[in-house]
Write a protein that holds these residues in place. Sequence first.
Motif, PDB file in Angstrom:
ATOM      1  N   GLY A  75      41.533  44.715  41.212  1.00  0.00           N
ATOM      2  CA  GLY A  75      42.771  44.447  40.454  1.00  0.00           C
ATOM      3  C   GLY A  75      42.499  43.936  39.057  1.00  0.00           C
ATOM      4  O   GLY A  75      43.359  43.261  38.471  1.00  0.00           O
ATOM      5  N   ALA A  76      41.296  44.228  38.535  1.00  0.00           N
ATOM      6  CA  ALA A  76      40.937  43.706  37.211  1.00  0.00           C
ATOM      7  C   ALA A  76      41.958  44.141  36.163  1.00  0.00           C
ATOM      8  O   ALA A  76      42.483  45.257  36.227  1.00  0.00           O
ATOM      9  N   ASN A  77      42.233  43.237  35.232  1.00  0.00           N
ATOM     10  CA  ASN A  77      43.294  43.473  34.260  1.00  0.00           C
ATOM     11  C   ASN A  77      42.727  43.272  32.846  1.00  0.00           C
ATOM     12  O   ASN A  77      42.560  42.144  32.378  1.00  0.00           O
ATOM     13  N   ALA A  78      42.407  44.395  32.188  1.00  0.00           N
ATOM     14  CA  ALA A  78      41.794  44.315  30.852  1.00  0.00           C
ATOM     15  C   ALA A  78      42.729  43.656  29.856  1.00  0.00           C
ATOM     16  O   ALA A  78      42.287  42.945  28.942  1.00  0.00           O
ATOM     17  N   LEU A  79      44.017  43.872  30.039  1.00  0.00           N
ATOM     18  CA  LEU A  79      44.994  43.274  29.120  1.00  0.00           C
ATOM     19  C   LEU A  79      44.940  41.754  29.194  1.00  0.00           C
ATOM     20  O   LEU A  79      45.004  41.049  28.171  1.00  0.00           O
ATOM     21  N   LEU A  80      44.820  41.260  30.441  1.00  0.00           N
ATOM     22  CA  LEU A  80      44.757  39.804  30.637  1.00  0.00           C
ATOM     23  C   LEU A  80      43.461  39.258  30.012  1.00  0.00           C
ATOM     24  O   LEU A  80      43.477  38.188  29.381  1.00  0.00           O
ATOM     25  N   VAL A  81      42.371  39.992  30.202  1.00  0.00           N
ATOM     26  CA  VAL A  81      41.099  39.553  29.603  1.00  0.00           C
ATOM     27  C   VAL A  81      41.246  39.519  28.077  1.00  0.00           C
ATOM     28  O   VAL A  81      40.847  38.549  27.421  1.00  0.00           O
ATOM     29  N   GLY A  82      41.831  40.578  27.529  1.00  0.00           N
ATOM     30  CA  GLY A  82      42.032  40.638  26.077  1.00  0.00           C
ATOM     31  C   GLY A  82      42.905  39.498  25.587  1.00  0.00           C
ATOM     32  O   GLY A  82      42.606  38.862  24.573  1.00  0.00           O
ATOM     33  N   ALA A  83      43.995  39.225  26.334  1.00  0.00           N
ATOM     34  CA  ALA A  83      44.889  38.128  25.930  1.00  0.00           C
ATOM     35  C   ALA A  83      44.138  36.797  25.975  1.00  0.00           C
ATOM     36  O   ALA A  83      44.287  35.949  25.076  1.00  0.00           O
ATOM     37  N   GLY A  84      43.324  36.622  27.015  1.00  0.00           N
ATOM     38  CA  GLY A  84      42.537  35.386  27.124  1.00  0.00           C
ATOM     39  C   GLY A  84      41.575  35.240  25.957  1.00  0.00           C
ATOM     40  O   GLY A  84      41.455  34.160  25.359  1.00  0.00           O
ATOM     41  N   LEU A  85      40.905  36.343  25.608  1.00  0.00           N
ATOM     42  CA  LEU A  85      39.948  36.282  24.494  1.00  0.00           C
ATOM     43  C   LEU A  85      40.647  35.971  23.170  1.00  0.00           C
ATOM     44  O   LEU A  85      40.169  35.141  22.384  1.00  0.00           O
TER      45      LEU A  85
ATOM     46  N   GLN B 157      39.810  30.293  33.569  1.00  0.00           N
ATOM     47  CA  GLN B 157      40.744  30.743  34.618  1.00  0.00           C
ATOM     48  C   GLN B 157      41.373  32.092  34.267  1.00  0.00           C
ATOM     49  O   GLN B 157      41.475  32.978  35.110  1.00  0.00           O
ATOM     50  N   VAL B 158      41.766  32.238  33.002  1.00  0.00           N
ATOM     51  CA  VAL B 158      42.388  33.505  32.580  1.00  0.00           C
ATOM     52  C   VAL B 158      41.372  34.644  32.680  1.00  0.00           C
ATOM     53  O   VAL B 158      41.672  35.729  33.215  1.00  0.00           O
ATOM     54  N   LEU B 159      40.155  34.392  32.193  1.00  0.00           N
ATOM     55  CA  LEU B 159      39.130  35.442  32.237  1.00  0.00           C
ATOM     56  C   LEU B 159      38.754  35.780  33.682  1.00  0.00           C
ATOM     57  O   LEU B 159      38.536  36.951  34.029  1.00  0.00           O
ATOM     58  N   TYR B 160      38.674  34.756  34.537  1.00  0.00           N
ATOM     59  CA  TYR B 160      38.335  34.972  35.953  1.00  0.00           C
ATOM     60  C   TYR B 160      39.382  35.867  36.611  1.00  0.00           C
ATOM     61  O   TYR B 160      39.053  36.856  37.295  1.00  0.00           O
ATOM     62  N   ALA B 161      40.648  35.508  36.361  1.00  0.00           N
ATOM     63  CA  ALA B 161      41.729  36.308  36.967  1.00  0.00           C
ATOM     64  C   ALA B 161      41.714  37.731  36.435  1.00  0.00           C
ATOM     65  O   ALA B 161      41.922  38.698  37.186  1.00  0.00           O
ATOM     66  N   GLY B 162      41.457  37.868  35.158  1.00  0.00           N
ATOM     67  CA  GLY B 162      41.450  39.196  34.550  1.00  0.00           C
ATOM     68  C   GLY B 162      40.295  40.058  35.023  1.00  0.00           C
ATOM     69  O   GLY B 162      40.459  41.265  35.226  1.00  0.00           O
ATOM     70  N   LEU B 163      39.116  39.441  35.201  1.00  0.00           N
ATOM     71  CA  LEU B 163      37.938  40.226  35.583  1.00  0.00           C
ATOM     72  C   LEU B 163      37.881  40.521  37.079  1.00  0.00           C
ATOM     73  O   LEU B 163      37.395  41.579  37.497  1.00  0.00           O
ATOM     74  N   THR B 164      38.371  39.565  37.887  1.00  0.00           N
ATOM     75  CA  THR B 164      38.294  39.764  39.344  1.00  0.00           C
ATOM     76  C   THR B 164      39.580  40.334  39.918  1.00  0.00           C
ATOM     77  O   THR B 164      39.578  40.894  41.008  1.00  0.00           O
ATOM     78  N   GLY B 165      40.667  40.161  39.186  1.00  0.00           N
ATOM     79  CA  GLY B 165      41.951  40.639  39.703  1.00  0.00           C
ATOM     80  C   GLY B 165      42.494  39.740  40.793  1.00  0.00           C
ATOM     81  O   GLY B 165      43.395  40.143  41.537  1.00  0.00           O
ATOM     82  N   THR B 166      41.998  38.516  40.860  1.00  0.00           N
ATOM     83  CA  THR B 166      42.517  37.568  41.867  1.00  0.00           C
ATOM     84  C   THR B 166      43.052  36.330  41.180  1.00  0.00           C
ATOM     85  O   THR B 166      42.603  35.960  40.097  1.00  0.00           O
ATOM     86  N   GLY B 167      44.004  35.703  41.827  1.00  0.00           N
ATOM     87  CA  GLY B 167      44.557  34.437  41.329  1.00  0.00           C
ATOM     88  C   GLY B 167      45.659  34.664  40.309  1.00  0.00           C
ATOM     89  O   GLY B 167      45.808  35.757  39.745  1.00  0.00           O
ATOM     90  N   ASP B 168      46.452  33.597  40.148  1.00  0.00           N
ATOM     91  CA  ASP B 168      47.572  33.648  39.208  1.00  0.00           C
ATOM     92  C   ASP B 168      47.152  32.917  37.931  1.00  0.00           C
ATOM     93  O   ASP B 168      46.877  31.716  37.977  1.00  0.00           O
ATOM     94  N   ALA B 169      47.122  33.636  36.825  1.00  0.00           N
ATOM     95  CA  ALA B 169      46.650  33.034  35.569  1.00  0.00           C
ATOM     96  C   ALA B 169      47.791  32.632  34.654  1.00  0.00           C
ATOM     97  O   ALA B 169      47.559  32.230  33.516  1.00  0.00           O
ATOM     98  N   SER B 170      49.030  32.748  35.135  1.00  0.00           N
ATOM     99  CA  SER B 170      50.150  32.532  34.207  1.00  0.00           C
ATOM    100  C   SER B 170      50.168  31.102  33.666  1.00  0.00           C
ATOM    101  O   SER B 170      50.411  30.888  32.472  1.00  0.00           O
TER     102      SER B 170
END
Lengths: 319, 261
Positions: B149-159, B224-237
């Motif tokens: 469930g990795a989310n590149a958008l979330l990773v990008g937003a975190g970065l 936390q944001v990067l972890y959620a984005g890379l693993t697709g687990t957990g709520d990073a909101s």
Amino acid sequence: MTGAPRDGEAAIVAEGLRKRYGTREVLEGVDLRVLRGELVALLGPNGAGKTTTVEILEGYRRADAGTVRVLGLDPAREGRALRPRIGLMLQGGGVDPRSTPREVLRLHARLFRDPEDPDALLEEAGLAPVAGTRYRRLSGGEQQRLGLALALLGRPELLVLDEPTAGMDPAAKQATRERIAALRAAGTTILLTTHELGDVERLADRVVVLDRGRLIATGSPSELTGGGSPRVRFRLSAPLDAAARSELAAAVAAGSRVADDGAGNRYELAGLASPPDARTVAALAAWCGERGLLIAELRVGAASLEERYLELVGRDAVA
Amino acid sequence: MTATTPIGVGRPARPASWPAMVGALTAQELRLAARRGENLLAQFVIPVGALIVLSALDVGGSSAGARGVDHALPASIALAVIAAALVSLGIATGYERSYGVLKRLGGSPAGTSVLVAAKTLGVVVVEAIQVVLLVAIAVVLLGWSPGPGANALLVGAGLVLGTVAFAGLGLLLAGTLRAEATLALANLLFVLALALGGIAVPLDRLPPALAAVAGALPPAALVQVLYAGLTGTGDASAALAVLAGWAVGLVVLAAWRFRWD
């Protein structure tokens, strides 16, 4: 292109500049006008407001009140159009100590479409042999010459020079003065802030003196020095006590007094009712001759710019 | 114009285009950064070391099937962002301010907008290299692969938010403190982030009170944001909101308090 200041064409017009830092008012309504092609020296003791005035003209700071036009533009609002037309030589250098002169000049050259050739500037500034040396390893004079070269990259209409000869040996000072004089003669408008009054006497068309945030004098160097009272200064082969000084003053001119200059048997004839003339000098020489005193030095005339400056800002001010 | 006209006199030179000026200053930023050995240590050696060590020690591995590298990669990327945006940018800018470099460039045709853009671009380039390097090492040497469930958008937003927050903090230090103080404080914050920011030790292994404080700070939020984005687990909101809040606050504060000289 002409070397003469162009009347009516003002490069800098500042009126009623006021600036306050916290509770301290550093500018209290300063007016400044610099004509195109003119070299104006801005003088004043530390804390007089020179730096703040120049920083407002450069657009680094905004005045709390008053109006500023530099080359017809408002530095605070039209800095983007103004900056390419001004060359700044900063006292602190403004260069990363790990950079080399060649790198810095080439970097700043890339900020223009058609700048002067950085290598030609290095050559002309005498920096070619140290072009690849880190800035921190340059002598003070070399750093100053690099500062001037940087200011000239964009062929500025207005050059703002902050202590351009500080830290230079006499030969480098002379070369820099000649460089500045050549720029002025070629029509570049120059605003010079310095504590080197020798530079000012040699170079400036006009001098503006600030003190405690106010403009206290303006005029050409000769006008300023002519504004002081004529003086007779002399150095004798032996000291004079207070009684002898009173006797000498009475013999030379009624109502005058002989002031001890404080060092090396140097004295000044003060309080003369009229300008000193040949009779004054003759009376002084006769009095000394009768007492077997040799006049080792004698100077009659207007004050030097440094003396006039100290009169204006107070002798306790640090020039 | 005659042959005797001195150099530096004549028709004023025209300013270069905005992109050309940004390019020139960015190249200079990167050139000078490459000369600072301590920079390379903080930006590349320590994050790579952290990735390998944390992964080898299985820090962050859990009974839920997460492996050490699943924590080590986002943690080392967060550390790299802190090194580039806070430590390197803050220290370099602090010294440039003390040397008068900022004042000189501010008075040149470049002005402040070009200067800020070049610094931003410099950080982005360094971070891009860092991320590529860390991900490549994680994939090639540590067998990492993104979660389903990795989310590149979330990773990008975190970065982006992490970079803005730490750059804001770095510029706040650089623009208000002496260069030496900026150097000391930026390095101290880097070490604190590594030790207590959810990087060396995941938040859930810290004492609860400390974890609560750390969780409200940008290093742990970024991890936390990067972890959620890379693993697709957990709520990073919540972590994303924390990071966004710090980013806005620190940039506003830096813009308000920054002194160019």
